[in-house]
Design an enzyme around this catalytic site. Structure first.
Site, PDB file in Angstrom:
ATOM      1  CB  CYS A   1      -0.893  -0.055   1.243  1.00  9.31           C
ATOM      2  SG  CYS A   1      -1.731   1.476   1.654  1.00  9.31           S
TER       3      CYS A   1
ATOM      4  CB  CYS B   1       0.462   1.748   4.089  1.00 13.39           C
ATOM      5  SG  CYS B   1      -1.254   1.205   4.045  1.00 13.39           S
TER       6      CYS B   1
END
Length: 99
Positions: free
Chosen positions: A24, A27
């Site tokens: 991600c 993230c």
């Protein structure tokens, strides 16, 4: 540290769960932000970084449907949740207000 001080510290501390995944990109953008706050607010903030692919049971327990998601617990009760990217300043101000 005395027993009384430990109890005060436990009551005064917050737990921040950062749910993320290695794949991600948002993230990855949040990692340095959380790591900075982890050091800056270490006196009263406990940070737990949870890879949802590695710790699926915990992700299910907290109902994580997207990453990054932040969950804050105070005295083991959820007091705040947010999904998505936040600035360091926004996250820090939110954590301070929850203290």
């Amino acid at each position: 540290m005395t027993e009384r001080n430990q109890n005060v510290q436990e009551i005064d501390s917050l737990m921040l769960f950062q749910f993320y995944a290695e794949w991600c990109h948002p993230c990855k953008m949040m990692m340095p932000v959380v790591n900075t706050l982890k050091v800056k607010l270490e006196d009263w903030l406990n940070v737990h970084q949870v890879d949802v692919d590695q710790q699926q049971e915990l992700a299910v327990k907290y109902g994580i449907r997207s990453v990054p998601t932040f969950v804050v617990l105070k005295n083991n009760v959820e007091v705040w949740r947010n999904s998505g990217v936040l600035s360091e300043q926004a996250l820090e101000q939110m954590l301070i207000s929850l203290r």
